[in-house]
Design an enzyme around this catalytic site. Structure first.
Site: not given
Length: 351
Positions: A40, A141, A176
């Protein structure tokens, strides 16, 4: 009463910011083959570090992240960089919700990187031409869209990375998160500590894609996690760095020069202050490090109640307008850490 509160507040700030941990050791690492990965915000920073120091880096692992400079938004310079870039960062570089932002303009971002290189603010872009890049997007995600990760793939192609050197890996059941064989949340969950048991060794996949075939890892790490003082590498107010970072040192690398370096960057809400050892020890990098003479550097940033509430690496400019360059506070600090690890130690010969 106010006169008493001011020095008290200052003392609390000094305690919170006081350095901790030991000095980052000199290990004589091989500086010819460093690599970086991240999740991320850590993925965005991984790409920034790779581009800034492309003359040295040999590859990057981008897990749930987009292209270099994705959040950069044209402006007149009167608005602070972070504020100017906030909308694109939150929308066009993550879930792609706003039509006005849309999918990142890869050609414009590539030209931006080339312009920075021409100005000497990042390394010459031809340094990327031999890199190997691992990209990952999870089907579950809901934070960073697959279209954004695919934009990163196109960015690297635009920058001259051969298509055969780019792996775009997807898993329909992954959220995620950073994926592991047997550690963390149930696969598909996108929640703290953002490490998930998906029966997939993502640390190994990243390292093998970048470096080729490696020795199989052992069942347990045998080296040492060293908590070190990050303050000698930090410059300027508001750089976001935590007082402490972590480095994993295999026994072989503590005894002999020449190990390789991999830098692993946490995501938002995934630093030590938030999740403890969950990413550092749960990611699985250490076992691969033991078997293949890697040192793993885990730098850390902290949350800030004003500009960085979730403890993210700076990929939208909260540290200033130079956040994409070699002079960016966080990029410069990480690189100084790498240089310290590369310095030759004074070893005592055993008899």
């Amino acid at each position: 009463m106010r006169a008493r509160l001011v020095p008290l507040a200052l003392s609390l700030i000094l305690v919170a910011c006081s350095p901790g941990g030991e000095a980052l050791p000199q290990l004589g690492l091989d500086v010819a083959e460093p690599s970086v990965s991240g999740l991320s915000a850590g993925a965005y920073m991984a790409g920034q570090l790779q581009v800034a120091h492309s003359s040295h880096m040999v590859g990057a692992g981008i897990v749930a992240g987009g292209p270099f400079g994705c959040a950069e938004t044209p402006g007149n310079g009167l608005m602070p960089t972070a504020a100017r870039n906030a909308t694109r960062a939150l929308e066009g570089c993550m879930a792609d919700k706003l039509r006005s932002s849309g999918v990142p303009d890869v050609r414009a971002l590539a030209q931006q990187a080339k312009n920075l290189a021409e100005d000497g603010k990042v390394d010459p872009v031809n340094g990327l031409s031999k890199d190997r890049v691992y990209l990952f997007s999870g089907g579950e995600d809901r934070i960073v869209a697959r279209s954004v990760v695919e934009a990163a793939q196109r960015f690297y192609t635009e920058m001259g990375v051969p298509e055969k050197n780019i792996a775009l890996v997807t898993r329909p059941d992954a959220g995620h998160t950073f994926l592991t064989v047997d550690t963390g949340n149930i696969c598909g969950v996108s929640a703290s500590p953002f490490v998930s048991d998906c029966d997939y060794d993502q640390a190994g996949a990243i390292l093998k894609w970048i470096y080729g075939e490696l020795e199989a890892p052992g069942q347990h790490e045998t080296g040492k996690y060293v908590v070190f003082d990050q303050s000698p590498f930090a410059t300027g107010f508001g750089n976001g760095l935590s007082s402490e970072g972590v480095v994993y040192i295999p026994e072989a690398c503590a005894k002999k020069d020449g190990c390789r370096l991999h830098i692993a960057l946490h995501g938002c809400e995934q630093n030590r202050e938030e999740v403890g050892k969950a990413f550092i020890e749960g990611s699985g990098f250490a076992r691969w490090a033991d078997a293949n003479r890697f040192v793993i550097l885990f730098p850390q940033v902290s949350a800030n109640p004003l500009l960085n509430t979730k403890g993210c690496w700076d990929w939208w400019g909260y540290t200033g307008e130079d956040y994409l360059t070699k002079d960016a506070p966080q990029i410069a600090a990480i690189w100084k850490m790498a240089e310290r690890l590369a310095e030759r130690p004074v070893r005592t010969e055993s008899r």
